[in-house]
Design a protein around this motif. Structure first.
Motif, mmCIF file in Angstrom:
data_model
loop_
_atom_site.group_PDB
_atom_site.id
_atom_site.type_symbol
_atom_site.label_atom_id
_atom_site.label_comp_id
_atom_site.label_asym_id
_atom_site.label_seq_id
_atom_site.Cartn_x
_atom_site.Cartn_y
_atom_site.Cartn_z
ATOM 1 N N VAL A 149 33.495 41.662 40.977
ATOM 2 C CA VAL A 149 34.342 40.939 40.025
ATOM 3 C C VAL A 149 33.804 39.543 39.724
ATOM 4 N N GLN A 173 33.827 35.624 40.186
ATOM 5 C CA GLN A 173 34.809 34.630 40.633
ATOM 6 C C GLN A 173 36.116 34.716 39.837
ATOM 7 N N VAL A 205 39.842 32.859 39.478
ATOM 8 C CA VAL A 205 40.571 31.642 39.822
ATOM 9 C C VAL A 205 42.042 31.824 39.451
ATOM 10 N N GLY A 252 37.813 41.744 34.712
ATOM 11 C CA GLY A 252 38.056 41.744 36.147
ATOM 12 C C GLY A 252 39.304 41.009 36.593
ATOM 13 N N ILE A 253 39.919 40.256 35.694
ATOM 14 C CA ILE A 253 41.112 39.497 36.086
ATOM 15 C C ILE A 253 42.280 40.461 36.285
ATOM 16 N N PRO A 254 42.905 40.453 37.457
ATOM 17 C CA PRO A 254 44.003 41.415 37.681
ATOM 18 C C PRO A 254 45.293 40.961 37.008
ATOM 19 N N LYS A 289 48.326 43.669 36.670
ATOM 20 C CA LYS A 289 49.010 43.708 37.963
ATOM 21 C C LYS A 289 49.853 42.448 38.185
ATOM 22 N N LEU A 314 45.281 32.493 35.145
ATOM 23 C CA LEU A 314 44.310 33.394 35.765
ATOM 24 C C LEU A 314 43.009 33.315 34.985
ATOM 25 N N GLY A 344 38.684 34.431 34.873
ATOM 26 C CA GLY A 344 37.599 35.232 35.437
ATOM 27 C C GLY A 344 36.773 35.876 34.343
ATOM 28 N N SER A 401 35.378 46.722 38.624
ATOM 29 C CA SER A 401 36.295 46.226 39.660
ATOM 30 C C SER A 401 37.750 46.507 39.281
ATOM 31 N N SER A 414 40.529 48.967 41.040
ATOM 32 C CA SER A 414 41.855 48.509 41.460
ATOM 33 C C SER A 414 42.900 49.574 41.146
#
Lengths: 428, 428
Positions: A293, A295, A297, B137-139, B142, B298, B300, B310, B314
């Motif tokens: 992934v 980084q 934040v 990739g930022i969840p 979720k 958030l 990324g 990624s 998840s």
């Protein structure tokens, strides 16, 4: 699945009351989203008579949280009392023994007894959820355990104590000393009853230990966290760091190194223009780094009634929706024992030295650094009015051992008016 | 629960291959975390012979993704083909009809057919998961669906197309025109085959529609997204905005207003020192605002093999762990039909006007604004070498209607050398 999920809530301080309010005010929204009603069956707190600004008469009352935890008519024990020992621990153990799921905001309890509790939970086929224990409203436990579940985590970093960040940013913006801002923060109610939990880094250290266990699949090891508080940070260092393009933060870092698991919670310099450097006031930020992934934040409020209650609700909703996860992201039996790395990964350092006004003083400092193998990246000497001259040095990457040797050299050269200040610079 | 979870993966482009690699390389880690092995049973793609740099001979091959989706020996259909119609849609429908759970990265398909698919999934007691469809990739799916499940969401905002953000930040840093950077981005392979999906805001609009549905409990309504791409953004506007303390971003905003659900994906000015303003290059950022949690940010990587894979992992891990969620956070039947608000919430605006060099020109502009009820916050007129003088205005909050009236006034006063430029300023 329309059976109501029945909660017993122990602890009716700010967070507990916040949770009750949300469950009352948003019952329909929550039921819609969960697919079933969520109801409070019983509550417990120290004083039954206190006016908490919320109606509690609809719920059974228990004076004893252990009795609450064991009630037949609850499915989930919501522990919001706090404290790593005593009532919170007894009640959580009782809840698990009675087959209840647990939601908690108690970082201290998890940091100290988390492994035993995780084993107990699995034995009883129960879950322990604790989103509110780390970084308040930021869903970081979820992001790490679930959102990044496909990643090998390389590093977890973060500013996770809002009170310390408030103190440090307030010192800078108002030009006040540590003691002045500490006093101010106390008056404002920003500090724990034992302020060392905040300014000593203990609270943030608990949080780091929790994230570290999930990130690296290791048994939680708070004793392995190298802890240093912000008490020694002076307004001079904050100003000098700013002059050189940095901010000072109480920063947690957990990473695997060749020598074991490194867990540090200590003041560090970070670049002023980095996301961490720009974090003002009581806000929290967590940085997660994974092999796939990259980084991630996450930033948000780290404390307060609403944000913390929001995190508690996230756990309650997960349980209501049937989500069942191992406490630290994998079965407790499968967690490895962390081999704790003694401090020692190399890093650049910020040094502040008060030089006596003697000829050759700077040369002696420079040669002590050279002999210890510490090389200088940048140096500034300021004009001085007193007997001593402040000298600021940013080193290239060096080990704490090499720095220690240089300090012995400083000592032997007798040119410093006071003990040298060294603060690690963290690459973000 | 040690039964393996069996996957059928359709689509072996960058993301599909990334997912296969992770499942091969981290099989033990994933099994530890999920409590059961996760295995690939069969795959499907357009060309069987292409060398994709990963061993596929361990898996059954299907030429037809629909056949893959129906196989008895898969539990989860992983759709990584893309496209809102055709094979991806057919295969996903077939998978649901056959009782398979679905994991997808396909924002277009969800944005257009998401509601019908959610209904089909619930009828079949299956789940559709799509973390990779929004912000790489930022969840964030979720975080919104689960982490903030206790919140009334007030606003969702974000920079969700890395290619557009790359173009805009590159124009600024290199001083290049839109056309020059567009060409560069094409060469680098940063743009979709149909670049309008990126620069026209369509792709980002799909993502906003998905988040909006979850946030507000409304049936997904991509048609209700007011879309504007970045094609009209000039290097002049980027420089002028920077001079006034702003950055231009392709920004998505979804919020409930008195007039309905507002969904916009359009170029906006944001403060240069805000988290959104500081976002450089291909990175994505999503801002979620809830009544209890406050503002969560958030950040990324929004695209690329690793980050997207990624996110797919998840979802796969959630299914392996037994997590079952309604597609858009509540049962599809319970989602409301969105009442789409026509553009019109008030906001400050940035205006760039090319004034003809005539006496009284500025006065005419100012009075046209005044007559339309648009008040000026800041104004700058630059020295001019040509026949026209650029005038920049930041207005106080105003409605698009009032601005439209002012533009009619400009037109009538015949003092503009070209059409006025107006860009909304978003408060972050």
């Amino acid at each position: 699945m329309t059976t109501p999920l029945r909660l017993g809530i122990a602890g009716l301080g700010t967070v507990g009351v916040g949770v009750v309010k949300i469950l009352r005010q948003k019952a329909n929204l929550l039921a819609d989203r969960a697919g079933r009603p969520i109801v409070i069956t019983a509550v417990s707190a120290r004083s039954r008579d206190k006016d908490r600004g919320v109606v509690l008469s609809d719920y059974a009352w228990e004076d004893d949280p252990v009795a609450l935890a064991k009630r037949d008519d609850i499915d989930v024990f919501v522990e919001l009392m706090g404290g790593s020992e005593g009532a919170a621990k007894d009640a959580m153990e009782a809840a698990l023994a009675a087959g209840k799921d647990v939601v908690t905001a108690n970082k201290a309890l998890l940091a100290i007894h988390g492994h035993a509790l995780a084993l107990a939970a699995e034995k009883a086929d129960c879950v322990i959820r604790f989103e509110a224990a780390v970084a308040g409203g930021i869903p970081v436990v979820k992001a790490l355990t679930e959102g990044l579940a496909g990643n090998e985590i390389s590093r977890v970093m973060g500013v996770m104590n809002g009170s310390c960040n408030y103190i440090l940013t307030r010192m800078q913006s108002a030009g006040l000393t540590y003691d002045q801002v500490f006093e101010e923060a106390s008056q404002l109610g920003y500090l724990e009853a034992d302020p060392n939990l905040d300014v000593g880094g203990v609270d943030a250290g608990h949080k780091l230990a929790i994230l570290s266990s999930i990130a690296f699949g290791t048994k939680i090891d708070f004793a392995g966290v190298e802890l240093e508080g912000i008490q020694r940070i002076t307004i001079e260092d904050i100003h000098h760091a700013a002059d050189m393009g940095y901010r000072i933060k109480l920063l947690g870092v957990a990473q695997r190194t060749g020598r074991g698991l490194e867990q540090r919670m200590s003041p560090c310099l970070v670049p002023a223009d980095s996301p961490l450097g720009q974090l003002e006031g009581g806000t929290n930020m967590v940085v997660l780094e994974g092999d796939d992934v990259g980084q991630i934040v996450l930033r948000g409020a780290g404390a307060g009634e609403g944000p913390t209650a929001s995190a508690v609700l996230s756990d309650i909703m997960d349980i209501a929706r049937g989500t069942r996860l191992a406490t630290f992201g994998k079965p407790a039996e499968a967690l490895e024992t962390a081999r704790s790395a003694v401090s020692g990964t190399s890093a650049p350092y910020y040094l502040r030295l008060e030089l006596l006004d003697k000829p050759g003083a700077l040369a002696k400092i420079a040669s002590a650094l050279g002999e210890a193998g510490v090389s200088i990246n940048r140096m500034r000497q300021y004009e001085h009015k007193a007997q001593t001259a402040p000298v600021l040095i940013v080193t290239h990457k060096t080990t704490p051992d090499a720095l220690e040797n240089a300090f012995v050299g400083f000592q032997n050269s007798s040119v410093l008016a006071s003990a040298p200040v060294a603060i690690r610079i963290e690459t973000v």
